[in-house]
Design an enzyme around this catalytic site. Structure first.
Site, PDB file in Angstrom:
ATOM      1  N   LYS A 188       0.865  -1.182   0.000  1.00 47.32           N
ATOM      2  CA  LYS A 188       0.000   0.000   0.000  1.00 47.32           C
ATOM      3  C   LYS A 188       0.905   1.237   0.000  1.00 47.32           C
ATOM      4  O   LYS A 188       1.459   1.610   1.022  1.00 47.32           O
ATOM      5  CB  LYS A 188      -0.902  -0.003   1.238  1.00 47.32           C
ATOM      6  CG  LYS A 188      -2.230   0.766   1.062  1.00 47.32           C
ATOM      7  CD  LYS A 188      -2.097   2.259   0.813  1.00 47.32           C
ATOM      8  CE  LYS A 188      -1.815   2.991   2.107  1.00 47.32           C
ATOM      9  NZ  LYS A 188      -1.757   4.505   1.861  1.00 47.32           N
ATOM     10  N   GLU A 264       9.031   1.119  11.216  1.00 52.23           N
ATOM     11  CA  GLU A 264      10.189   1.992  11.046  1.00 52.23           C
ATOM     12  C   GLU A 264       9.631   3.407  11.035  1.00 52.23           C
ATOM     13  O   GLU A 264       8.968   3.822  10.087  1.00 52.23           O
ATOM     14  CB  GLU A 264      10.924   1.655   9.739  1.00 52.23           C
ATOM     15  CG  GLU A 264      12.343   2.230   9.687  1.00 52.23           C
ATOM     16  CD  GLU A 264      12.382   3.659   9.196  1.00 52.23           C
ATOM     17  OE1 GLU A 264      12.500   4.565  10.058  1.00 52.23           O
ATOM     18  OE2 GLU A 264      12.296   3.877   7.990  1.00 52.23           O
ATOM     19  N   CYS A 299      13.684  10.374   7.487  1.00 56.78           N
ATOM     20  CA  CYS A 299      13.487  10.077   8.906  1.00 56.78           C
ATOM     21  C   CYS A 299      14.799  10.099   9.681  1.00 56.78           C
ATOM     22  O   CYS A 299      14.815  10.357  10.881  1.00 56.78           O
ATOM     23  CB  CYS A 299      12.789   8.730   9.077  1.00 56.78           C
ATOM     24  SG  CYS A 299      13.629   7.360   8.263  1.00 56.78           S
ATOM     25  N   GLU A 398       9.797  16.143  15.186  1.00 56.84           N
ATOM     26  CA  GLU A 398      10.271  15.854  13.836  1.00 56.84           C
ATOM     27  C   GLU A 398       9.592  16.802  12.855  1.00 56.84           C
ATOM     28  O   GLU A 398       8.365  16.818  12.734  1.00 56.84           O
ATOM     29  CB  GLU A 398       9.970  14.405  13.462  1.00 56.84           C
ATOM     30  CG  GLU A 398      10.532  14.017  12.113  1.00 56.84           C
ATOM     31  CD  GLU A 398      10.280  12.558  11.761  1.00 56.84           C
ATOM     32  OE1 GLU A 398      11.184  11.928  11.174  1.00 56.84           O
ATOM     33  OE2 GLU A 398       9.180  12.050  12.064  1.00 56.84           O
TER      34      GLU A 398
END
Length: 495
Positions: A188, A264, A299, A398
């Site tokens: 997906k 992750e 990331c 973040e």
């Protein structure tokens, strides 16, 4: 290829937005579609199937049937190896097309779509293909009257949900070990960048992966993604994305069939530069290049830069001199090194954090503005804040954009404490000429990967993943097989 040539190819491209289920390209059963627009200039890239639970049901049924029929899992390891290597070859043969789709879909420079995304995805799939017939099972020590076998078996049907920042590469990190182990896979992709995933599905079929073994189902996270995570006939779910969504998927995995769930997730990586850094120019180049690479949408980007006070002024002088070379440009120009933010939502998020940095008392040294407004795309200047404190929003959360926060230190132990003072633990780095200091610091940093006197130079042979709320499990390397296999003990009485 010239920018004009890339633009000509972009004008002529007609992506197929249909899902791939059971070896067939199909529209969503409910008939819904969404308009896929490029962050480069707002152009429509065509309609894409907006799949939901019905389509996930069909994909899972197809994947399960293929798995139970042993259409892929039952092939000899050498056969699966040849197919995956052919798959990698086809990715490289269609490299220009795939790179163009990647750049149009999420805005990254075409030079990096070619080298990092296409090259990295092909290398990943080839590496796992090569590994298939080189992994052995075990025999446990027993008495003469017994034989104890410890074998790895594919987990079954794997759902993989991947993000928009490295669409093709993140897909490869998931599907390559899962397919190599003999599983059936449902991918997906993010609704912000579905095109290369769908094209990978075509190439997988062409390579010889049987129908139903690899399915690609585009759609929104709360529709197709949630249906996949909640499905009672999916054995494993692997996700790369935000920590917030990762927590939701973990809950869905638990409340459904307790499927294995591998995450992750986010990061707020610390890059510590000591006064005895062996090469200040290299440290500056790595710090600036790594945070602004992919428009800061990584990331593992080293978004918190800790510089020892004694060298901070020289460091910043060198850093500021590099900033103009990272000015955003036309992503279809091969000289461009910084492209577009993925969409308006992410642009507004990044700009919001820049305003929070200003309001919080950080000193804006460079950037901070939206640029190239007239293109219809979403571009932000590379931004650098000094005098950042660990409690500030831009140092804690973040951002996922081209924003670097600089903090100073005089005591390395204090820098380590601040570096570890986050909910994340993905990557970190230390720069020093002192080997003892390097080893002690790398051991003290709570991160899945610690770089010493470099940043982000690792490859497919080592695991990628994080501590704490940066996730669980590991992508890349042979360790990724742990996520997609079950261990079975067979104890045989022979005497």
């Amino acid at each position: 290829m010239t920018a004009a040539s890339w633009h000509d190819r972009a004008a002529a491209i007609t992506p197929d937005g249909r899902a791939l289920i059971g070896g067939q390209r199909v529209w969503a059963q409910g008939g819904q579609q969404f308009d896929n627009r490029s962050p480069i200039d707002g152009r429509s890239l065509g309609m894409v199937a907006r799949c939901d639970g019905q389509d996930i049901d069909a994909a899972v049924a197809s994947a399960r049937a293929a798995f139970e029929a042993r259409a892929w899992a039952g092939k000899a390891p050498a056969q699966r190896k040849r197919v995956l290597i052919k798959f990698a070859d086809l990715i490289q043969q269609h490299g220009a097309e795939l790179a163009l789709l990647e750049t149009l879909d999420m805005g990254k420079p075409i030079k990096y779509s070619q080298t990092v995304d296409v090259g990295g995805a092909a290398n990943c799939i080839r590496w796992y293909g090569e590994a298939i017939d080189k992994i052995y099972d075990e025999i446990a020590p027993t008495a003469d009257s017994s034989l104890a076998l410890i074998t790895r078996e594919p987990v079954g049907v794997v759902g993989a949900i991947v993000p928009w920042n490295y669409p093709m590469l993140m897909a490869a990190w998931k599907i390559a070990p899962a397919l190599a182990a003999g599983n059936s896979v449902i991918l997906k992709p993010s609704e912000k960048s579905p095109l290369t995933a769908l094209r990978l599905g075509d190439l997988a079929l062409q390579a010889g992966i049987p129908a139903g073994v690899f399915n690609v189902v585009p759609g929104y996270g709360n529709e197709a993604g949630a249906a996949l995570a909640l499905h009672m006939d999916v054995d494993c779910i692997a996700f790369t994305g935000s920590t917030r969504v990762g927590k939701q998927i973990m809950q869905m995995a638990g409340q459904s069939n307790l499927k294995r769930a591998w995450m992750e997730l986010g990061g707020k990586s610390a890059n510590i530069v000591c006064a005895d850094c062996p090469d200040l120019d290299a440290a500056v180049a790595a710090a600036i290049g790594s945070i602004y690479f992919n428009q800061g949408q990584s990331c593992n980007a080293p978004s918190r830069l800790f510089v020892e006070e004694a060298i901070k002024e020289r460091f910043l002088e060198k850093a500021l001199a590099m900033m103009p070379s990272f000015a955003p440009g036309d992503p279809l120009d091969e000289n461009t090194v910084m492209g577009a933010i993925v969409d308006a939502t992410q642009l507004n998020t990044v700009m919001g954090y820049i305003e929070a940095g200003k309001a919080g008392g950080a000193r804006l040294l460079a950037g901070g503005a939206r640029v190239r407004d007239g293109t219809g795309g979403y571009f932000v200047e590379p931004t650098l804040f000094d005098q950042v404190e660990s409690g500030m929003t831009i140092a804690r959360e973040e951002i996922f954009g081209p924003v670097l926060s600089v903090l100073s230190f005089t005591d390395l132990n204090d820098a380590i404490r601040q570096a570890n003072g986050t909910v994340y633990g993905l990557h970190a780095a230390v720069w020093t000429s002192d080997l003892t200091k390097a080893v002690q610091t790398s051991r003290a940093l709570r991160a899945g990967t610690v770089h010493v006197n470099q940043y982000d130079n690792d490859d497919i042979t080592v695991p990628f993943g994080g501590y704490k709320q940066s996730g669980n499990g590991r992508d890349k390397s042979l360790h990724a097989f742990d996520k997609y296999t079950e261990l079975k003990t067979t104890w045989i009485q022979i005497g």
